[in-house]
Design a protein around this motif. Structure first.
Motif, mmCIF file in Angstrom:
data_model
loop_
_atom_site.group_PDB
_atom_site.id
_atom_site.type_symbol
_atom_site.label_atom_id
_atom_site.label_comp_id
_atom_site.label_asym_id
_atom_site.label_seq_id
_atom_site.Cartn_x
_atom_site.Cartn_y
_atom_site.Cartn_z
ATOM 1 N N LEU A 44 14.817 -5.684 -6.093
ATOM 2 C CA LEU A 44 13.735 -7.125 -5.309
ATOM 3 C C LEU A 44 14.107 -8.504 -5.600
ATOM 4 C CD1 LEU A 44 10.731 -4.653 -4.599
ATOM 5 C CD2 LEU A 44 12.951 -5.040 -2.921
ATOM 6 N N SER A 45 14.335 -8.084 -7.117
ATOM 7 C CA SER A 45 14.246 -8.747 -7.888
ATOM 8 C C SER A 45 15.631 -9.581 -8.463
ATOM 9 C CB SER A 45 13.108 -9.609 -9.201
ATOM 10 O OG SER A 45 13.852 -8.264 -9.922
ATOM 11 N N ARG A 46 16.018 -10.236 -9.457
ATOM 12 C CA ARG A 46 17.258 -10.960 -10.010
ATOM 13 C C ARG A 46 17.938 -9.796 -10.535
ATOM 14 N NH1 ARG A 46 19.624 -15.889 -12.111
ATOM 15 N NH2 ARG A 46 22.215 -14.783 -11.840
ATOM 16 N N ALA A 47 17.701 -9.040 -10.922
ATOM 17 C CA ALA A 47 17.567 -7.168 -11.577
ATOM 18 C C ALA A 47 16.318 -6.251 -12.297
ATOM 19 C CB ALA A 47 18.608 -7.671 -13.179
ATOM 20 N N ALA A 48 16.843 -5.160 -11.814
ATOM 21 C CA ALA A 48 15.830 -3.961 -11.709
ATOM 22 C C ALA A 48 16.383 -3.079 -13.758
ATOM 23 C CB ALA A 48 15.463 -3.179 -11.132
ATOM 24 N N CYS A 49 15.434 -2.638 -14.081
ATOM 25 C CA CYS A 49 15.834 -1.965 -15.872
ATOM 26 C C CYS A 49 15.209 -0.632 -15.318
ATOM 27 C CB CYS A 49 15.482 -3.169 -16.892
ATOM 28 S SG CYS A 49 16.050 -4.820 -16.516
ATOM 29 N N PHE A 50 16.084 0.230 -15.879
ATOM 30 C CA PHE A 50 15.544 1.216 -15.087
ATOM 31 C C PHE A 50 15.424 1.925 -17.194
ATOM 32 C CE2 PHE A 50 15.673 0.240 -11.325
ATOM 33 C CZ PHE A 50 15.191 0.921 -10.091
ATOM 34 N N SER A 51 14.834 3.278 -17.260
ATOM 35 C CA SER A 51 14.959 3.823 -18.591
ATOM 36 C C SER A 51 15.082 5.381 -18.226
ATOM 37 C CB SER A 51 13.405 4.155 -19.532
ATOM 38 O OG SER A 51 13.494 4.466 -20.249
ATOM 39 N N PHE A 52 15.462 6.582 -18.599
ATOM 40 C CA PHE A 52 15.757 7.643 -18.412
ATOM 41 C C PHE A 52 15.684 8.073 -19.929
ATOM 42 C CE2 PHE A 52 19.565 5.752 -15.605
ATOM 43 C CZ PHE A 52 18.208 5.990 -14.885
ATOM 44 N N SER A 53 14.182 7.881 -20.579
ATOM 45 C CA SER A 53 13.774 8.644 -21.902
ATOM 46 C C SER A 53 13.213 9.632 -21.279
ATOM 47 C CB SER A 53 12.560 7.814 -22.289
ATOM 48 O OG SER A 53 11.708 7.740 -21.505
ATOM 49 N N PRO A 54 13.052 10.663 -22.143
ATOM 50 C CA PRO A 54 12.197 11.945 -22.022
ATOM 51 C C PRO A 54 11.211 12.197 -20.897
ATOM 52 C CG PRO A 54 13.327 12.316 -24.275
ATOM 53 C CD PRO A 54 13.302 10.475 -23.580
ATOM 54 N N THR A 55 10.720 11.235 -21.005
ATOM 55 C CA THR A 55 9.194 11.176 -20.181
ATOM 56 C C THR A 55 9.451 10.160 -19.096
ATOM 57 O OG1 THR A 55 8.107 9.165 -21.798
ATOM 58 C CG2 THR A 55 7.667 10.965 -22.319
ATOM 59 N N SER A 56 10.538 9.909 -18.492
ATOM 60 C CA SER A 56 10.585 9.148 -17.035
ATOM 61 C C SER A 56 11.062 9.765 -16.352
ATOM 62 C CB SER A 56 12.148 8.376 -17.991
ATOM 63 O OG SER A 56 13.221 9.349 -17.389
ATOM 64 N N ASN A 57 10.870 9.528 -15.333
ATOM 65 C CA ASN A 57 10.791 10.270 -13.568
ATOM 66 C C ASN A 57 12.529 11.197 -13.763
ATOM 67 O OD1 ASN A 57 8.354 9.487 -13.942
ATOM 68 N ND2 ASN A 57 8.502 8.665 -11.006
ATOM 69 N N LEU A 58 13.231 10.255 -14.389
ATOM 70 C CA LEU A 58 14.172 10.783 -14.034
ATOM 71 C C LEU A 58 14.899 11.158 -15.832
ATOM 72 C CD1 LEU A 58 16.845 11.324 -12.338
ATOM 73 C CD2 LEU A 58 17.976 9.068 -12.523
ATOM 74 N N PRO A 59 14.501 12.103 -16.165
ATOM 75 C CA PRO A 59 14.605 12.414 -17.545
ATOM 76 C C PRO A 59 16.472 12.704 -17.798
ATOM 77 C CG PRO A 59 13.796 14.211 -16.620
ATOM 78 C CD PRO A 59 14.013 12.989 -16.052
ATOM 79 N N ILE A 60 16.726 11.875 -18.602
ATOM 80 C CA ILE A 60 18.158 12.521 -18.880
ATOM 81 C C ILE A 60 18.288 12.501 -20.196
ATOM 82 C CG2 ILE A 60 20.849 11.573 -19.709
ATOM 83 C CD1 ILE A 60 20.277 9.656 -17.237
ATOM 84 N N GLY A 61 17.570 12.127 -21.914
ATOM 85 C CA GLY A 61 17.477 12.737 -23.130
ATOM 86 C C GLY A 61 17.231 10.749 -23.567
ATOM 87 N N GLU A 62 18.193 9.726 -22.972
ATOM 88 C CA GLU A 62 18.558 8.013 -22.910
ATOM 89 C C GLU A 62 18.961 8.181 -22.248
ATOM 90 O OE1 GLU A 62 17.201 6.789 -25.417
ATOM 91 O OE2 GLU A 62 15.948 8.310 -26.686
ATOM 92 N N GLY A 63 18.973 6.532 -21.545
ATOM 93 C CA GLY A 63 20.450 5.667 -21.165
ATOM 94 C C GLY A 63 18.870 4.891 -20.221
ATOM 95 N N GLY A 64 20.085 4.184 -19.310
ATOM 96 C CA GLY A 64 19.275 3.398 -18.778
ATOM 97 C C GLY A 64 20.631 2.898 -17.717
ATOM 98 N N MET A 65 19.770 1.787 -16.816
ATOM 99 C CA MET A 65 19.969 1.864 -15.918
ATOM 100 C C MET A 65 19.828 0.209 -15.282
ATOM 101 S SD MET A 65 22.498 2.898 -13.831
ATOM 102 C CE MET A 65 22.940 4.271 -13.218
ATOM 103 N N VAL A 66 20.585 -0.850 -14.939
ATOM 104 C CA VAL A 66 20.445 -2.431 -14.434
ATOM 105 C C VAL A 66 21.077 -2.086 -12.987
ATOM 106 C CG1 VAL A 66 20.463 -4.634 -14.675
ATOM 107 C CG2 VAL A 66 20.323 -3.640 -16.971
ATOM 108 N N THR A 67 19.916 -2.821 -11.860
ATOM 109 C CA THR A 67 20.902 -3.055 -10.657
ATOM 110 C C THR A 67 20.132 -3.975 -10.086
ATOM 111 O OG1 THR A 67 17.747 -2.009 -9.737
ATOM 112 C CG2 THR A 67 20.014 -0.418 -10.730
ATOM 113 N N CYS A 68 21.312 -4.429 -9.484
ATOM 114 C CA CYS A 68 20.783 -5.848 -8.499
ATOM 115 C C CYS A 68 21.680 -6.158 -7.354
ATOM 116 C CB CYS A 68 21.609 -7.235 -9.544
ATOM 117 S SG CYS A 68 22.887 -6.427 -10.370
ATOM 118 N N ASP A 69 21.965 -7.104 -7.081
ATOM 119 C CA ASP A 69 22.809 -7.178 -5.847
ATOM 120 C C ASP A 69 23.676 -8.907 -5.788
ATOM 121 O OD1 ASP A 69 22.174 -5.929 -3.713
ATOM 122 O OD2 ASP A 69 19.602 -7.149 -2.996
#
Length: 365
Positions: free
Chosen positions: A155-180
């Motif tokens: 919806l913007s230039r970029a969205a930045c997600f976290s995959f920390s243990p308390t996130s909705n998508l927990p991996i342990g660590e990690g993140g994602m940048v999404t964009c068009d």
């Protein structure tokens, strides 16, 4: 994946990127080492002027402001609405007008979907005088958040997600940048591989050519391993059912606490869908105990709580590293002593929610 002997960035990371991009309806996704790294890389990829001012919510995780500084930019703290815990168009306008250097022109803005609640993205951009391509979303709480029916992610230039243990998508660590924006995604990918023109997936192919690369941009090591990506792919399949559980648990809290008028529930968005990463109460003065006294009493009863977040201007480093409006941050100051996050995760049982709410009733004075 383990049997292949390949645990660094490879095929699993590439598949996770494609699957996550499809989930949030974005054209591109770049897997990185953390949500904080995602923000830094997105800002670097935007090629903003060095020292440019980035609007940052005053109530957010400290790593967000650190990412702005690491990208060579300067955070300007924006006050929050004490009801939503997020900036409003009015507080954005006040931050730009009420500054020691006069009205300023920000280079970019970070928008946080606090606790998973959708932020009024277009309205905030308009108040800042910025087009949406100068806005980056902090979607650390955001897998599952929608704005006017569209998933947070493109919806913007970029969205930045976290995959920390308390996130909705927990991996342990990690993140994602999404964009068009394909070029922005390519810059993020290069910057997250120390600025190298080719990452390890491209350099380990043809014999004799594995070492061929150049470095044209600054960067850091922020790639996601295949091990993390494989976990992420498995967790992504569970996300819809986990989101339904989070919604049910949040509704259960609200229902059971509706008659404790001295505890204010999270505001319910009208322009989108809440992802319920957090369930943040406000403990008002009329409750009879302070937030800290209540947290201590709950801890004695085996109930863990948290505070999201200490306003950045109350943390020593940011008193000089971040800019503030000359009018101060009264909304953040009013809100902070009240904030209390209750337990919220898919494995939480209704019986446990009953007990937490019963204790909150008993502790009221």
């Amino acid at each position: 994946m383990l049997a292949s002997g390949r645990v660094a960035t490879g095929a699993q990371a590439a598949m996770f990127e494609r699957e996550f991009a499809a989930r949030v309806k974005a054209r591109h996704a770049v897997a990185v080492s953390s949500g904080t790294a995602a923000i830094e890389l997105a800002l670097r990829a935007m090629r903003l002027p060095p020292g440019g001012i980035v609007l940052v919510p005053a109530v957010t995780f400290c790593g967000v402001a650190q990412a702005v500084l690491h990208a060579g930019l300067r955070p300007l703290l924006v006050d929050v609405d004490p009801v939503t815990a997020m900036p409003s168009p009015a507080t954005v306008a006040a931050a730009l007008q009420g500054h020691a250097h006069g009205r300023i022109r920000p280079a970019a803005m970070l928008v946080l979907h606090f606790g998973g609640a959708p932020s009024p993205l277009p309205e905030l951009a308009a108040a800042a005088g910025l087009p949406l391509y100068r806005v980056v979303e902090d979607a650390a709480h955001g897998p599952g958040t929608t704005i006017h029916g569209r998933a947070v992610g493109a919806l913007s230039r970029a969205a930045c997600f976290s995959f920390s243990p308390t996130s909705n998508l927990p991996i342990g660590e990690g993140g994602m940048v999404t964009c068009d924006d394909g070029e922005l995604a390519a810059r993020v990918r290069r910057a997250g591989r120390n600025g190298m023109s080719a990452d390890v997936r491209q350099r380990d192919g043809t014999a004799g050519s594995a070492w061929h690369f150049t470095v044209e941009d600054g960067g850091l090591k922020a790639n996601m391993s295949d091990l993390e990506a494989a976990i992420g792919r498995a967790q992504l399949r569970r996300l819809p059912s986990w989101q339904r559980l989070r919604e049910q648990l949040a509704a259960g809290y609200t229902l059971r606490l509706h008659d404790v008028g001295t505890l204010l529930p999270p505001s319910i968005p009208t322009g989108g869908r809440h992802a319920w990463n957090l369930y943040v109460l406000q403990v008002t003065e009329r409750y009879g105990r302070s937030r800290d006294e209540l947290a201590a009493a709950l801890a004695e009863r085996g109930i863990s709580t948290a505070v999201h977040y200490v306003p950045l201007h109350r943390l020593g480093y940011f008193r000089h590293a971040a800019l503030r409006p000359i009018s101060g941050l009264p909304g953040a100051d009013q809100l902070f002593p009240r904030l209390l996050s209750l337990p919220l995760y898919p494995g939480l049982t209704e019986h446990r929610v009953d007990r937490i709410c019963a204790e909150l009733h008993r502790l009221a004075r």
